[in-house]
Design a protein around this motif. Structure first.
Motif, PDB file in Angstrom:
ATOM      1  N   ALA A  45       0.837  -1.207   0.000  1.00 22.44           N
ATOM      2  CA  ALA A  45       0.000   0.000   0.000  1.00 22.44           C
ATOM      3  C   ALA A  45       0.865   1.247   0.000  1.00 22.44           C
ATOM      4  O   ALA A  45       0.590   2.225  -0.722  1.00 22.44           O
ATOM      5  CB  ALA A  45      -0.929  -0.014   1.212  1.00 22.44           C
ATOM      6  N   TYR A  46       1.915   1.243   0.815  1.00 20.23           N
ATOM      7  CA  TYR A  46       2.824   2.389   0.870  1.00 20.23           C
ATOM      8  C   TYR A  46       3.500   2.597  -0.484  1.00 20.23           C
ATOM      9  O   TYR A  46       3.665   3.723  -0.956  1.00 20.23           O
ATOM     10  CB  TYR A  46       3.868   2.159   1.959  1.00 20.23           C
ATOM     11  CG  TYR A  46       4.831   3.303   2.153  1.00 20.23           C
ATOM     12  CD1 TYR A  46       4.396   4.512   2.682  1.00 20.23           C
ATOM     13  CD2 TYR A  46       6.169   3.168   1.810  1.00 20.23           C
ATOM     14  CE1 TYR A  46       5.286   5.567   2.868  1.00 20.23           C
ATOM     15  CE2 TYR A  46       7.068   4.212   1.992  1.00 20.23           C
ATOM     16  CZ  TYR A  46       6.619   5.413   2.524  1.00 20.23           C
ATOM     17  OH  TYR A  46       7.497   6.444   2.711  1.00 20.23           O
ATOM     18  N   GLY A  47       3.871   1.469  -1.111  1.00 19.27           N
ATOM     19  CA  GLY A  47       4.521   1.558  -2.420  1.00 19.27           C
ATOM     20  C   GLY A  47       3.625   2.158  -3.480  1.00 19.27           C
ATOM     21  O   GLY A  47       4.078   2.891  -4.359  1.00 19.27           O
ATOM     22  N   MET A  48       2.320   1.859  -3.412  1.00 21.09           N
ATOM     23  CA  MET A  48       1.386   2.446  -4.383  1.00 21.09           C
ATOM     24  C   MET A  48       1.343   3.964  -4.240  1.00 21.09           C
ATOM     25  O   MET A  48       1.220   4.697  -5.218  1.00 21.09           O
ATOM     26  CB  MET A  48      -0.002   1.853  -4.186  1.00 21.09           C
ATOM     27  CG  MET A  48      -0.103   0.388  -4.592  1.00 21.09           C
ATOM     28  SD  MET A  48      -1.710  -0.341  -4.213  1.00 21.09           S
ATOM     29  CE  MET A  48      -2.755   0.581  -5.329  1.00 21.09           C
ATOM     30  N   GLY A  49       1.471   4.421  -2.984  1.00 22.41           N
ATOM     31  CA  GLY A  49       1.476   5.863  -2.768  1.00 22.41           C
ATOM     32  C   GLY A  49       2.721   6.528  -3.315  1.00 22.41           C
ATOM     33  O   GLY A  49       2.695   7.689  -3.719  1.00 22.41           O
ATOM     34  N   LEU A  50       3.844   5.804  -3.328  1.00 25.09           N
ATOM     35  CA  LEU A  50       5.104   6.343  -3.827  1.00 25.09           C
ATOM     36  C   LEU A  50       5.287   6.141  -5.327  1.00 25.09           C
ATOM     37  O   LEU A  50       6.165   6.755  -5.933  1.00 25.09           O
ATOM     38  CB  LEU A  50       6.281   5.671  -3.105  1.00 25.09           C
ATOM     39  CG  LEU A  50       6.475   5.992  -1.624  1.00 25.09           C
ATOM     40  CD1 LEU A  50       7.592   5.130  -1.073  1.00 25.09           C
ATOM     41  CD2 LEU A  50       6.796   7.463  -1.423  1.00 25.09           C
ATOM     42  N   ALA A  51       4.473   5.253  -5.906  1.00 24.69           N
ATOM     43  CA  ALA A  51       4.730   4.797  -7.271  1.00 24.69           C
ATOM     44  C   ALA A  51       4.619   5.925  -8.286  1.00 24.69           C
ATOM     45  O   ALA A  51       3.714   6.758  -8.229  1.00 24.69           O
ATOM     46  CB  ALA A  51       3.764   3.672  -7.635  1.00 24.69           C
ATOM     47  N   ASP A  52       5.550   5.923  -9.221  1.00 24.31           N
ATOM     48  CA  ASP A  52       5.492   6.835 -10.352  1.00 24.31           C
ATOM     49  C   ASP A  52       4.660   6.200 -11.465  1.00 24.31           C
ATOM     50  O   ASP A  52       4.393   4.995 -11.456  1.00 24.31           O
ATOM     51  CB  ASP A  52       6.904   7.119 -10.869  1.00 24.31           C
ATOM     52  CG  ASP A  52       7.765   7.818  -9.826  1.00 24.31           C
ATOM     53  OD1 ASP A  52       7.221   8.658  -9.092  1.00 24.31           O
ATOM     54  OD2 ASP A  52       8.971   7.506  -9.745  1.00 24.31           O
ATOM     55  N   VAL A  53       4.240   7.018 -12.421  1.00 27.31           N
ATOM     56  CA  VAL A  53       3.509   6.516 -13.586  1.00 27.31           C
ATOM     57  C   VAL A  53       4.524   6.190 -14.684  1.00 27.31           C
ATOM     58  O   VAL A  53       5.378   7.012 -15.015  1.00 27.31           O
ATOM     59  CB  VAL A  53       2.485   7.561 -14.089  1.00 27.31           C
ATOM     60  CG1 VAL A  53       1.804   7.064 -15.351  1.00 27.31           C
ATOM     61  CG2 VAL A  53       1.459   7.847 -12.998  1.00 27.31           C
ATOM     62  N   VAL A  54       4.441   4.975 -15.207  1.00 27.60           N
ATOM     63  CA  VAL A  54       5.426   4.500 -16.186  1.00 27.60           C
ATOM     64  C   VAL A  54       4.745   4.191 -17.511  1.00 27.60           C
ATOM     65  O   VAL A  54       3.682   3.565 -17.547  1.00 27.60           O
ATOM     66  CB  VAL A  54       6.153   3.238 -15.663  1.00 27.60           C
ATOM     67  CG1 VAL A  54       7.122   2.704 -16.710  1.00 27.60           C
ATOM     68  CG2 VAL A  54       6.903   3.552 -14.374  1.00 27.60           C
ATOM     69  N   GLU A  55       5.355   4.634 -18.567  1.00 29.82           N
ATOM     70  CA  GLU A  55       4.919   4.291 -19.925  1.00 29.82           C
ATOM     71  C   GLU A  55       6.116   3.705 -20.665  1.00 29.82           C
ATOM     72  O   GLU A  55       7.239   4.214 -20.545  1.00 29.82           O
ATOM     73  CB  GLU A  55       4.416   5.533 -20.673  1.00 29.82           C
ATOM     74  CG  GLU A  55       3.096   6.092 -20.175  1.00 29.82           C
ATOM     75  CD  GLU A  55       1.895   5.276 -20.639  1.00 29.82           C
ATOM     76  OE1 GLU A  55       2.086   4.366 -21.479  1.00 29.82           O
ATOM     77  OE2 GLU A  55       0.781   5.558 -20.166  1.00 29.82           O
ATOM     78  N   GLU A  56       5.887   2.642 -21.422  1.00 28.55           N
ATOM     79  CA  GLU A  56       6.962   2.015 -22.185  1.00 28.55           C
ATOM     80  C   GLU A  56       6.532   1.788 -23.625  1.00 28.55           C
ATOM     81  O   GLU A  56       5.369   1.459 -23.884  1.00 28.55           O
ATOM     82  CB  GLU A  56       7.366   0.671 -21.564  1.00 28.55           C
ATOM     83  CG  GLU A  56       8.065   0.799 -20.222  1.00 28.55           C
ATOM     84  CD  GLU A  56       8.598  -0.534 -19.726  1.00 28.55           C
ATOM     85  OE1 GLU A  56       8.355  -1.548 -20.401  1.00 28.55           O
ATOM     86  OE2 GLU A  56       9.259  -0.552 -18.681  1.00 28.55           O
ATOM     87  N   LEU A  57       7.467   1.936 -24.540  1.00 25.16           N
ATOM     88  CA  LEU A  57       7.246   1.620 -25.950  1.00 25.16           C
ATOM     89  C   LEU A  57       8.443   0.814 -26.441  1.00 25.16           C
ATOM     90  O   LEU A  57       9.592   1.083 -26.066  1.00 25.16           O
ATOM     91  CB  LEU A  57       7.093   2.892 -26.784  1.00 25.16           C
ATOM     92  CG  LEU A  57       5.784   3.674 -26.621  1.00 25.16           C
ATOM     93  CD1 LEU A  57       5.831   4.960 -27.432  1.00 25.16           C
ATOM     94  CD2 LEU A  57       4.590   2.822 -27.044  1.00 25.16           C
ATOM     95  N   GLN A  58       8.157  -0.178 -27.269  1.00 26.89           N
ATOM     96  CA  GLN A  58       9.202  -1.064 -27.767  1.00 26.89           C
ATOM     97  C   GLN A  58       8.977  -1.281 -29.255  1.00 26.89           C
ATOM     98  O   GLN A  58       7.843  -1.452 -29.713  1.00 26.89           O
ATOM     99  CB  GLN A  58       9.137  -2.394 -27.016  1.00 26.89           C
ATOM    100  CG  GLN A  58      10.387  -3.245 -27.148  1.00 26.89           C
ATOM    101  CD  GLN A  58      10.441  -4.333 -26.078  1.00 26.89           C
ATOM    102  OE1 GLN A  58       9.878  -4.174 -24.996  1.00 26.89           O
ATOM    103  NE2 GLN A  58      11.100  -5.429 -26.370  1.00 26.89           N
TER     104      GLN A  58
END
Length: 811
Positions: A72-85
């Motif tokens: 739960a704590y990690g979700m609060g710290l999590a950044d938004v990530v986008e990836e393209l390959q």
């Protein structure tokens, strides 16, 4: 043992069980646990952290203040990530790298646009660029982050050596794809800093807690009342509302700036002085079981990681094990049963052959059936382990080399009649002598096989570099085992380690004896009569597709818990290649005994202690040293297993075959085994599409299969309704269809094409297997069970594997 000792024993066994996967996963990445800190989370994890860190050789444990709610704590710290390959196939050079920079720039712009649409400002967006790279001729790619100097190649070489333990010289580096990762940085939660401690830590209470040294007074603290810089000497308990932290004796807890807990392990070894070599301790027995098996598992991980061939790296057709100074099997990883049960005979033969001419720094190699081998493609590397110049253990690894020469590519000829037609045969050779790899000698043995027919030249290996790479990997795997054994000796002392080596075998013997006693009672139709006779006798037999018979007379002594496996009446040596060396029969018997035991023990020599095996000389289960044997390991072993398990009334017959497929030409050889249906039992249905009994390998991934070899995989799935009908249904076989894109020589070596896998207790037989070649003009040609064909480009091989037998009447 006291109640407290038993309770702590359960905890210790649980801790050691948790250590095994940690070691495995760390080894897979090319790291050693002792060089790292243990990160701990969860409500209960911090209670075990100190003990697990000690066992792994770690000096530090890190526990987050919110470890019980870390997700739960990690979700609060999590950044938004986008990836393209984006796929991009090219050889790594100056031109291709400029093209990757161009593609990266386009992907970066797309990533930034996506994140800005989600509300992130440009200054809060970070991007990283990656290339997926691999060496030419290998299948495993590594994702390489763009280095500061933009030289991906140097970074890839370093990462490859760290992951696999070696470099590949003079190999091109290939680009597989380009990847960009964008991160939108969030600031929802920020860590809170604590003030530096100005007072001593507040003790909430004192309690008596049982540790390895007995009852000890232990202080209890609340994390909320502790400050930055507080130091708590173990034993101590720290409560933080969502977890409990146990600081064991000889450990020290330090509160960090952000309220987290860092535990320093002051003394690594608290157990050695408590373990007696003279009296067996059931808790330590379980722990040593795990430690011995863990060593074999880590050897296997090293072998997989450092090998290069598809057969070992992808199909996992290898086994690793530990042996006592006399060559008796101590413990193994759950690899390939037909290897593991037979390797003891190999080690004992080498020990007898070399005698006192074994020195530290020597590594032995062999594959000949008369020296304890299974068949020639299975090359065994054996390394003696010395402690103060005394021979204390052996470690060994056996791997299937897909090419060692012989009359057909893939070294599994369906029509071989003599051993020399199957490739290079090595009875005894020092692969490493005094620490020096004997490359010239092993190359000569592999490239110029000996033949008893002077005018008949047998081709040598078609892939010598793959052979050498995999032999290097086997040597490295053995060396890893030696390092771990020496660490164990350093922790507990040689006398204790060797004592528990014997205790592990004795424990297996006792367990098998109890199993045999209970089986004798179950198999006897008149228990009262059994008490008078003390023995029960069962006779069972089955047939190979050519009609040769495997006959077993099983006699079990219910009072002593002993058994005699008498194979008298078995057909003499056959003019074919499904002769099986005696070691293969022993492997099948020990495997069956281990399957019948319902207690978790390592497969080891103790399983055979209460057993006698009689194999008539010159039968096809004990052939001459000139006999062809390539099929005995992969076909006959399965039939022996079916006969033994049927005699025990344990389960119906499984597919009884490994469905061996090889193909290749003068430049390469490929080998695979194909699963089928397993037999049903008294309380279960058979499993569909599985590698049964004596094999435990996996299939090559379709992508790697098509990328590395000139084939197209048209179909690979279950063969519906091929399992035998019964109260419990047998497992279904498989259908595999392969189109060849260029002319190759294809060989199929299979069984259960004539005699179906039998059902038991009224269950019906499983379906027989079938092999077809679909020609370019769409004719469907039946190949029989064993055949070699020159296949043209565009032709399709179709293999339908057998189903397992059913158990019990369907009604």
């Amino acid at each position: 043992m006291t109640v407290e000792e038993v309770a702590l024993g359960f905890v210790n066994v649980a801790n050691e069980t948790m250590c095994r996967p940690i070691r495995q996963l760390t080894e897979m990445k090319g790291h050693e646990t002792k060089n790292h800190a243990l990160a701990c989370f969860g409500g209960a994890g911090p209670q075990h952290a100190c003990a697990i860190a000690r066992s792994l050789g770690m000096k530090e444990v890190l526990i987050h203040r919110f470890c019980g709610i870390l997700s739960a704590y990690g979700m609060g710290l999590a950044d938004v990530v986008e990836e393209l390959q984006e796929p991009y196939s090219a050889v790594y050079n100056s031109e291709s790298i400029m093209e990757t920079f161009r593609r990266e720039a386009i992907l970066v712009q797309q990533i930034r646009s996506k994140l800005m649409e989600q509300g992130f400002r440009a200054e809060h967006i970070k991007t990283d660029m990656y290339l997926n790279l691999r060496y030419e001729g290998t299948d495993t790619a590594i994702m390489v982050k763009k280095p500061k100097d933009e030289d991906y190649a140097v970074e890839f070489v370093n990462l490859f050596q760290q992951e696999y333990g070696f470099k590949l010289q003079n190999r091109k580096i290939l680009i597989c794809d380009v990847r960009v990762r964008g991160v939108g940085v969030t600031n929802i939660l920020k860590p809170k800093t604590l003030e530096f401690a100005s007072t001593t830590p507040k003790v909430e209470g004192n309690y008596r807690v049982y540790f390895i040294n007995g009852w000890q007074n232990t202080s209890l603290y609340k994390l909320e009342n502790l400050s930055y810089g507080h130091v708590l000497e173990g034993p101590a308990i720290i409560m933080n509302g969502n977890s409990t932290v146990i600081v064991e004796p000889k450990c020290r807890a330090i509160i960090t700036k952000y309220g987290n807990i860092k535990i320093e392990i002051i003394e690594s070894n608290l157990t050695a002085g408590k373990v007696s070599a003279k009296v067996v301790n059931v808790v330590q027995l379980a722990i040593f079981n795990n430690r011995f098996m863990g060593i074999a598992e880590q050897m296997g991980r090293t072998l997989q990681r450092t090998s290069i061939s598809t057969n070992i790296k992808e199909r996992l057709d290898f086994s690793c094990a530990l042996f006592d100074p006399d060559g008796g099997l101590v413990a193994n990883a759950p690899h390939v049963p037909v290897h593991l049960g037979a390797m003891s005979a190999t080690v004992k033969w080498q020990l007898n052959y070399w005698g006192k001419n074994l020195n530290e720094g020597d590594v032995l190699v062999t594959n000949h059936p008369c020296s304890g081998g299974s068949h020639l493609p299975d090359i065994t590397v054996v390394t003696p382990v010395f402690d103060n110049k005394k021979l204390v253990f052996f470690v060994a690894s056996r791997g299937h080399h897909a090419e060692i020469g012989g009359i057909t590519p893939g070294s599994m000829p369906p029509f071989s009649k003599f051993i020399w037609e199957e490739g290079a045969a090595i009875k005894a050779f020092k692969l490493v002598e005094n620490g020096i790899f004997q490359e010239e000698g092993i190359v000569k043995l592999l490239q110029f096989p000996m033949s008893d027919q002077p005018n008949h030249k047998i081709p040598g290996t078609r892939r010598i570099q793959d052979n050498l790479s995999d032999l290097h990997a086997q040597v490295a795997a053995n060396q890893r085992g030696i390092v771990l054994i020496k660490e164990l000796i350093e922790q507990y002392g040689l006398n204790t380690v060797q004592a528990y080596m014997k205790y592990v075998q004795v424990n297996a013997e006792e367990v098998v004896r109890e199993m045999l006693k209970s089986v004798a009672v179950r198999l006897s139709s008149e228990p009262s009569d059994l008490n008078n006779r003390n023995t029960v006798t069962i006779e069972e037999e089955d047939y190979m597709d050519d009609g040769s018979t495997i006959h077993l007379k099983l006699t079990i002594d219910a009072k002593q818990g002993e058994a005699c496996f008498d194979f008298s009446g078995t057909t003499p040596e056959v003019y074919g290649n499904w002769n099986a060396p005696e070691a293969v029969t022993s492997a099948a018997v020990i495997y069956c005994l281990r399957c019948l035991v319902d207690i978790d023990i390592p497969l080891n020599q103790g399983c055979l202690a209460p057993v006698k095996i009689h194999i008539p000389l010159n039968s096809f289960l004990s052939p001459s040293d000139k006999a062809a044997v390539v099929g005995g390991n992969v076909l006959t072993s399965q039939r022996i297993t079916d006969v033994v398990l049927t005699a025990f009334q344990a389960c119906a017959c499984s597919q009884g075959c490994m469905n061996n497929l090889t193909f290749g030409d003068k430049t390469f050889g490929y080998y695979e085994t194909i699963g089928g249906g397993s037999g049903a039992g008294p309380a279960w249905d058979g499993t569909s599409g599985v590698q049964c009994h004596m094999t435990n390998t996996r299939m090559t991934d379709p992508e790697i299969f098509e990328q590395r070899y000139p084939v197209l995989l048209h179909r690979f799935g279950l063969r519906e309704k091929s399992g035998g009908v019964g109260f419990h249904r047998g497992g279904d076989g498989l259908v595999r269809e392969i189109e060849f894109r260029r002319p190759v020589v294809v060989s199929i070596l299979s069984e259960r094409r004539v005699h179906a896998p039998r059902g038991l207790k009224g269950g019906e037989n499983g379906a027989r297997g079938v092999n077809y070649l679909i020609t370019k003009d769409r004719r469907r040609v039946y190949l029989g069970g064993k055949n070699t064909v020159n296949v043209k480009a565009g032709e399709i091989l179709q293999i339908l594997t057998p189903g397992g037998g059913g158990w019990g009447s369907p009604s």
